[in-house]
Scaffold this motif. Sequence first.
Motif, short mmCIF file in Angstrom:
data_model
loop_
_atom_site.label_atom_id
_atom_site.label_comp_id
_atom_site.label_asym_id
_atom_site.label_seq_id
_atom_site.Cartn_x
_atom_site.Cartn_y
_atom_site.Cartn_z
N GLU A 289 -32.07 11.41 51.68
CA GLU A 289 -33.41 11.29 52.25
C GLU A 289 -34.36 11.99 51.25
O GLU A 289 -35.44 11.80 50.77
CB GLU A 289 -33.71 12.08 53.58
N LEU A 290 -33.70 12.90 50.31
CA LEU A 290 -34.58 13.73 49.50
C LEU A 290 -34.94 12.81 48.07
O LEU A 290 -35.79 12.80 47.58
CB LEU A 290 -33.83 15.07 49.27
N ILE A 291 -33.47 12.16 48.00
CA ILE A 291 -33.77 11.30 46.87
C ILE A 291 -34.91 10.26 47.03
O ILE A 291 -35.56 9.84 46.11
CB ILE A 291 -32.29 10.60 46.40
N VAL A 292 -34.93 9.40 48.09
CA VAL A 292 -35.53 8.46 48.39
C VAL A 292 -36.96 8.92 48.56
O VAL A 292 -37.83 8.44 48.17
CB VAL A 292 -35.12 7.69 49.60
N ASN A 293 -37.27 10.00 49.41
CA ASN A 293 -38.75 10.69 49.61
C ASN A 293 -38.79 11.98 49.20
O ASN A 293 -38.63 13.06 50.02
CB ASN A 293 -38.91 10.50 51.48
#
Length: 70
Positions: free
Chosen positions: A64-68
């Motif tokens: 999730e942190l990588i994508v957003n």
Amino acid sequence: CKILLDVRGRVRWVYERGTSMLSPELNEVTLQGVIVDITEQKNSLESINSRDKFLAGVADAVKELIVNPV
């Protein structure tokens, strides 16, 4: 698998396998088998499953942190 309580009140997991035999001449039933305490294996499996759930949650958070990114 069955759950039992030992004399100290602790939960014990056991595996049992057996058979009953009728003795017509004595008019009685005998039981023959084995009961194995599998508590340690069961506790280890629960620890592994708990760790796997935790790591899956960490992996989802990282994705999730990588994508957003924040």
